[in-house]
Design an enzyme around this catalytic site. Structure first.
Site, PDB file in Angstrom:
ATOM      1  N   ASP A 167     -19.542   0.501  46.253  1.00 11.41           N
ATOM      2  CA  ASP A 167     -20.259   1.367  45.323  1.00 11.41           C
ATOM      3  C   ASP A 167     -21.693   0.892  45.202  1.00 11.41           C
ATOM      4  OD1 ASP A 167     -20.626   3.447  43.587  1.00 11.41           O
ATOM      5  OD2 ASP A 167     -19.863   2.403  41.841  1.00 11.41           O
ATOM      6  N   ILE A 170     -27.615   0.915  39.790  1.00 15.05           N
ATOM      7  CA  ILE A 170     -28.926   0.352  39.484  1.00 15.05           C
ATOM      8  C   ILE A 170     -28.794  -0.527  38.240  1.00 15.05           C
ATOM      9  CG2 ILE A 170     -31.334   0.872  38.924  1.00 15.05           C
ATOM     10  CD1 ILE A 170     -30.901   3.618  40.234  1.00 15.05           C
ATOM     11  N   HIS A 171     -29.311  -1.736  38.303  1.00 19.20           N
ATOM     12  CA  HIS A 171     -29.250  -2.684  37.194  1.00 19.20           C
ATOM     13  C   HIS A 171     -30.630  -3.301  36.974  1.00 19.20           C
ATOM     14  CE1 HIS A 171     -24.736  -2.997  37.092  1.00 19.20           C
ATOM     15  NE2 HIS A 171     -24.906  -2.501  38.292  1.00 19.20           N
ATOM     16  N   ARG A 172     -30.824  -3.879  35.798  1.00 16.37           N
ATOM     17  CA  ARG A 172     -32.064  -4.624  35.603  1.00 16.37           C
ATOM     18  C   ARG A 172     -31.867  -6.025  36.194  1.00 16.37           C
ATOM     19  NH1 ARG A 172     -31.728  -4.969  29.028  1.00 16.37           N
ATOM     20  NH2 ARG A 172     -31.091  -7.153  28.798  1.00 16.37           N
ATOM     21  N   GLU A 235     -21.006   6.421  45.469  1.00 16.43           N
ATOM     22  CA  GLU A 235     -22.000   7.458  45.191  1.00 16.43           C
ATOM     23  C   GLU A 235     -22.923   7.754  46.370  1.00 16.43           C
ATOM     24  OE1 GLU A 235     -21.114   5.296  42.882  1.00 16.43           O
ATOM     25  OE2 GLU A 235     -20.703   6.398  41.039  1.00 16.43           O
ATOM     26  N   GLU A 291     -36.410  -0.780  27.797  1.00 14.46           N
ATOM     27  CA  GLU A 291     -35.265   0.004  28.243  1.00 14.46           C
ATOM     28  C   GLU A 291     -35.460   1.476  27.892  1.00 14.46           C
ATOM     29  OE1 GLU A 291     -32.828  -0.361  30.112  1.00 14.46           O
ATOM     30  OE2 GLU A 291     -32.284  -2.464  30.266  1.00 14.46           O
TER      31      GLU A 291
END
Length: 493
Positions: A167, A170-172, A235, A291
């Site tokens: 998979d 998107i992450h920080r 995705e 954020e």
């Protein structure tokens, strides 16, 4: 007539934008990636929940980056719904339907030989003398308070250690040292979080690649979440469907994982088991980064990626975004719209007109549902549609229901409907004590005694639709239809 430009990576996307007036600008003025770059783009085109003054504007390329001789930074590529429609070759107002259709027709990625992978034109191994990811990857900071340089557009790719399902999300990602990157996970909301927990339970590291600067179709597809894309649904299949062509992956050089073959940058590494650091260990600000709700997130104890290698194209282009910008609205909001459309259409076909994840909610918290009541028995179904929206996307907080004569993309028109078709004692429906999202600062026991835990909210439905039996009383003013050709020069947007 000029030939239509095909988009298959970041560079072709930028070429397309450059061919359309007002969609891309560049500058050779030196810019500091520490806060200044984001500070400039805040005025140029950030939009979203960024504090005013800001606006919707063109994407921007910074060609002269302080401290990085060969790199450039592109920002704002997706910071406009019109621009996303252009990049995905569809009507901006129908993007939700376009993505929903792609979910129904997934096209799996393919793996190509490393010798054809543009992302590996230049290779830096972490065990080489002088290796430092902070000097190789020009990740900006959004503000002077940030915990450090953040990768905000990194496509994180990993696989389930039990069954091999892969998979992308998107992450920080904060650059912490020469070979360590911290990774924030929203509790219970990401497939990679499940993969990491499984690997940690086994006492094993989780191989992970971070691809930066890719086809915008991948960046939009990565925004989908359960239940629309359950655990095991990659995705990248949606991105393939959007392009009618499989996404090309290639094998990483130092880990057993894949990366996006035509990415500008790829970071290869391993998520270490049972090893956590505070995001602000280097700055001690207590802050992470801005954020999507418009506030700076608190620094957390988070897992760490041990970097094994950095690969990139020749003269790479770093891609970044401002956390609360319209770019986040696009990446999170359009998949949210698609998820809600899919859920409501299955339950009650023919009544839903459209869905809009409004910028004021950062693409996650607020949606407007345009609903048509066709017969008397449709009264009340609009509220059922709102309940289905909460089921389709668990982080949703507020739903506005409007009729077909309201422009759901114009929040002033939505507020007009709320002013003239809404009574608080009858048309507001509250659902307290429901899990929402921990980055909403009002979702805290400190804010309200009704909240038992951080991330719980009172969700709300605002029914701004006219009762079916009163439609004749609420007819909008009808103006004369004009010959648009005759008045074309005055009607240009």
């Amino acid at each position: 007539m000029s030939e239509k430009k095909e988009v298959h990576d970041l560079r072709s996307a930028l070429e397309l934008l450059a061919s359309v007036p007002g969609q891309l600008i560049q500058t050779d003025i030196e810019v500091d990636p520490h806060a200044e770059l984001a500070g400039v783009y805040r005025h140029v085109g950030a939009g979203g929940t960024v504090m005013r003054p800001t606006k919707e504007g063109p994407a921007m390329i910074f060609n002269n980056l302080k401290g990085f001789a060969e790199a450039r930074v592109a920002i704002g590529v997706l910071a406009s719904r019109k621009r996303v429609g252009l990049l995905l070759d569809t009507d901006p107002k129908k993007l939700g339907f376009h993505l929903a259709n792609s979910v129904k027709n997934p096209l799996p990625p393919v793996v190509i030989d490393n010798k054809y992978a543009r992302c590996q034109e230049v290779v830096h191994y972490a065990d080489e003398p002088g290796f430092d990811v902070r000097k190789l990857v020009p990740a900006p900071t959004n503000t002077e308070e940030d915990a450090g340089p953040y990768i905000t557009m990194g496509m994180c790719y990993a696989s389930d250690p039990e069954n091999g399902d892969s998979d992308i999300t998107i992450h920080r990602l904060c650059l912490q040292s020469k070979d360590e990157i911290s990774m924030f996970f929203t509790p219970g909301a990401r497939h990679l979080g499940v993969f990491r927990e499984k690997a940690e339970a086994m006492g094993k590291p989780l191989p992970i690649s971070i691809s930066i600067g890719v086809d915008p179709a991948i960046e939009i597809a990565a925004g989908f979440e359960p239940p629309t894309t359950p655990i095991g649904f990659n995705e990248l299949q949606i991105a393939g469907a959007l392009r009618h062509k499989p996404v090309e992956l290639t094998k990483c050089l130092t880990i057993r994982e894949h990366c996006i073959a035509n990415a500008e940058y790829v970071i290869e590494g391993e998520l270490l088991p049972n090893f956590y650091v505070r995001e602000d260990q280097n700055t001690k600000t207590g802050k992470a980064m801005p954020e999507f709700p418009g506030y700076t997130g608190d620094a957390k104890e988070v897992p760490v990626i041990k970097v094994k290698a950095v690969t990139h194209r020749v003269n790479p282009i770093m891609q970044s975004c401002i956390g609360p910008s319209e770019e986040h609205v696009s990446m999170a909001g359009i998949p949210t719209e698609a998820s809600i459309i899919q859920m409501i259409e299955r339950a009650m076909p023919g009544r839903l007109q459209n869905v809009y994840a409004a910028p004021c909610g950062g693409g996650k918290y607020v949606v407007v549902i345009q609903f048509r009541k066709n017969v008397p028995s449709d009264e009340g179904r609009q509220r059922q549609a709102a309940l289905l929206a909460f089921s389709a996307f668990s982080e949703l907080k507020h739903v506005f229901l409007v009729d077909e004569d309201v422009d759901l993309f114009d929040m002033s028109d939505v507020m007009w409907a709320m002013t003239t078709r809404f009574q608080g004692d009858n048309d507001a429906i509250f659902i307290p004590g429901v899990r929402c999202h921990p980055l909403d600062p009002s979702s805290s026991p400190e804010f309200s005694t009704s909240i038992r835990d951080v991330g719980i909210s009172c969700k709300a439905i605002f029914d701004c639709t006219v009762p079916y039996d009163q439609k004749q009383r609420f007819q909008r003013v009808k103006f004369m239809e004009i010959d648009e050709g005759k008045w074309a020069e005055f009607l240009k947007v």
